[in-house]
Enzyme design. Structure first.
Site, PDB file in Angstrom:
ATOM      1  N   ASN A   1      39.508  89.598  10.816  1.00  0.00           N
ATOM      2  CA  ASN A   1      40.081  90.288   9.669  1.00  0.00           C
ATOM      3  C   ASN A   1      39.128  90.156   8.491  1.00  0.00           C
ATOM      4  O   ASN A   1      38.246  89.286   8.483  1.00  0.00           O
ATOM      5  CB  ASN A   1      41.442  89.689   9.305  1.00  0.00           C
ATOM      6  CG  ASN A   1      42.239  90.610   8.410  1.00  0.00           C
ATOM      7  OD1 ASN A   1      41.931  91.791   8.258  1.00  0.00           O
ATOM      8  ND2 ASN A   1      43.291  90.067   7.793  1.00  0.00           N
TER       9      ASN A   1
ATOM     10  N   HIS B   1      33.733  90.052   6.230  1.00  0.00           N
ATOM     11  CA  HIS B   1      34.567  90.195   7.422  1.00  0.00           C
ATOM     12  C   HIS B   1      34.376  88.954   8.281  1.00  0.00           C
ATOM     13  O   HIS B   1      33.269  88.683   8.752  1.00  0.00           O
ATOM     14  CB  HIS B   1      34.194  91.452   8.218  1.00  0.00           C
ATOM     15  CG  HIS B   1      35.024  91.621   9.458  1.00  0.00           C
ATOM     16  ND1 HIS B   1      36.208  92.320   9.464  1.00  0.00           N
ATOM     17  CD2 HIS B   1      34.845  91.167  10.737  1.00  0.00           C
ATOM     18  CE1 HIS B   1      36.718  92.292  10.675  1.00  0.00           C
ATOM     19  NE2 HIS B   1      35.919  91.601  11.463  1.00  0.00           N
ATOM     20  N   CYS B   2      35.439  88.200   8.474  1.00  0.00           N
ATOM     21  CA  CYS B   2      35.359  86.944   9.222  1.00  0.00           C
ATOM     22  C   CYS B   2      35.753  87.196  10.671  1.00  0.00           C
ATOM     23  O   CYS B   2      36.882  87.601  10.958  1.00  0.00           O
ATOM     24  CB  CYS B   2      36.272  85.892   8.591  1.00  0.00           C
ATOM     25  SG  CYS B   2      36.185  84.284   9.411  1.00  0.00           S
ATOM     26  N   VAL B   3      34.829  86.953  11.588  1.00  0.00           N
ATOM     27  CA  VAL B   3      35.112  87.183  13.003  1.00  0.00           C
ATOM     28  C   VAL B   3      36.074  86.139  13.555  1.00  0.00           C
ATOM     29  O   VAL B   3      36.757  86.383  14.560  1.00  0.00           O
ATOM     30  CB  VAL B   3      33.805  87.181  13.825  1.00  0.00           C
ATOM     31  CG1 VAL B   3      32.914  88.331  13.422  1.00  0.00           C
ATOM     32  CG2 VAL B   3      33.067  85.847  13.683  1.00  0.00           C
TER      33      VAL B   3
END
Length: 447
Positions: free
Chosen positions: A300, A294-296
């Site tokens: 997303n 999960h890329c902040v």
């Protein structure tokens, strides 16, 4: 015979109660929709279901008045007072919108819009201030990242910081560097095209990462609710939530479901059977095909459907950033080589404009180094056909071969050679099947 009849009557009454509840929810949803249709651009329906106006944002502040009154009287605050004040403030900060009334603004978007320009202009005043600000700023961002990551909550702070950093650096490049006359039109065009390509790739990355869909054979019905349910992000489906009734949903308790699906990769939250390499994201509340992480920075998940566009976003950004930094350093430090200008640029703080450009070049360099490390890790993982999630699990369970302080992780499970791994990566996004609405029995409360 009598027992069977009693069970049938109980089941019929239970279904009737559910139908009555759905009718009530349908009437409430239709009422809200009718109210929203007549709202002007500055009106909205607040969290209490009442009609309000942006101009009345400072009216009826009982919660804030009570908290301030207790603070001035040195009385202890109520346990729920601060959360109520935060809820009121977040509900009343809105922007006018032509369709459906004023829209709510996420509070986490605002701090980067204020802090970044202030800190960069402050750092341009003196060399020592620049050292302090450029050292403290990454530390504050990392602290906030670990703070939010520990709570497993979604925030738009990092996405806002990323987008505003890109646009603000481009704005200062046009405003401060171009008037100096050291950058010609073709060079400006290259930077502009790089920014556009980066934003376009980011838009593609923000799409569906490849959410695991329920098995069509097990689907009974799907009902759309206008209120979000537990452990599911409403923004993934337009502020609505689809509850899919499968065979396992109707068989009994979660314990029984877990026993029946003990031998399968079953998700108790999403109630779906996950394919190999799929994982559940506790931040988004969904299961994603070939979940990487999960890329902040994009707010997303990175999965099977958007992993290629994610790498493309990093690639375009790094090329644009490096080229822009070179142009800025050649303009403010023409007497120095590009590789040494960041470390030694005499007289750059004699003029505020050059000091601001030099400070922005340093800030961009810090961001570029961080994203370059991320891109290198991603390229290595793709070469070994391993996801970031699989690498973390393998390192924790000590089942993988690692080298260069964990930079290279080889699980030896899915790797089929360098060329085959990259071939699989470049074609995996085309294998994601989108759900067909005709395959589901949907009961939409807006009907």
């Amino acid at each position: 015979m009598l027992v069977g009849e009693l069970e049938w009557i109980h089941r019929w009454s239970h279904q009737g109660a559910e139908a009555a509840g759905l009718c009530v929810m349908k009437k409430r949803a239709n009422k809200v929709l009718k109210e929203e249709e007549t709202l002007c651009c500055c009106e909205y329906v607040n969290r209490h279901g009442e009609r309000s106006h942006i101009g009345a944002c400072c009216c009826d502040c009982e919660d804030l008045d009570d908290a301030c009154d207790r603070f001035l009287k040195r009385e202890p605050q109520k346990p729920e007072s601060l959360s109520q004040v935060a809820a009121v403030v977040s509900d009343r900060i809105r922007v006018p919108w032509l369709w459906g009334g004023a829209r709510k603004v996420e509070l986490s978007i605002i701090p980067p819009l204020i802090l970044l320009p202030v800190l960069l202009h402050l750092a341009a005043l003196h060399f020592l201030l620049g050292v302090v600000v450029l050292t403290a700023l990454p530390g504050l961002v990392l602290w906030y990242y670990y703070f939010t990551h520990r709570k497993k909550g979604r925030t738009l702070f990092f996405l806002s910081l990323a987008l505003f950093s890109l646009t603000y650096m481009y704005y200062l490049f046009v405003k401060e560097v171009i008037p100096r006359g050291d950058v010609d039109v073709p060079q400006l065009t290259v930077v502009t095209v790089g920014v556009i390509l980066t934003l376009s790739a980011l838009v593609l990355t923000k799409r569906d990462p490849g959410i695991v869909q329920p098995d069509k054979e097990a689907i009974h019905s799907t009902v759309t609710y206008y209120s979000p349910l537990v452990d599911r992000d409403p923004s993934l489906n337009g502020e609505k939530h689809d509850v899919t009734m499968t065979v396992t949903n109707r068989t009994g308790s979660p314990d029984r479901v877990g026993q029946e699906n003990k031998g399968r990769n079953w998700c108790q939250v999403c109630r779906v059977e996950r394919p190999p390499r799929a994982g559940h994201c506790r931040i988004c509340g969904v299961c994603v095909l070939r979940l990487d992480h999960h890329c902040v920075w994009i707010n997303n998940c990175v999965g099977q459907a958007n992993h290629r566009s994610f790498l493309l976003t990093l690639f375009f950004f790094l090329l644009t950033s490096v080229y822009g930094i070179i142009l800025v350093l050649q303009s403010v430090c023409p007497q120095q080589y590009v590789l040494t200008a960041l470390l030694y640029c005499p007289g750059v703080y004699d003029e505020y404009s050059t000091a601001l450009c030099f400070t922005c070049a340093w800030y961009s360099s810090i961001v570029t180094i961080g994203l370059l490390h991320l891109l290198v890790v991603q390229l290595i993982n793709v070469s070994y056909n391993v996801t970031e999630r699989e690498a973390r699990i393998a390192l924790r369970e000590k089942t993988a071969h690692s080298a260069f302080w964990g930079l290279i992780v080889d699980t030896g499970v899915y790797s089929r050679g360098f060329r085959s791994n990259w071939s699989e990566f470049m074609t995996m996004g085309d294998q994601v099947s989108r759900p067909c609405p005709a395959d589901l029995v949907v009961g939409d409360l807006s009907d």
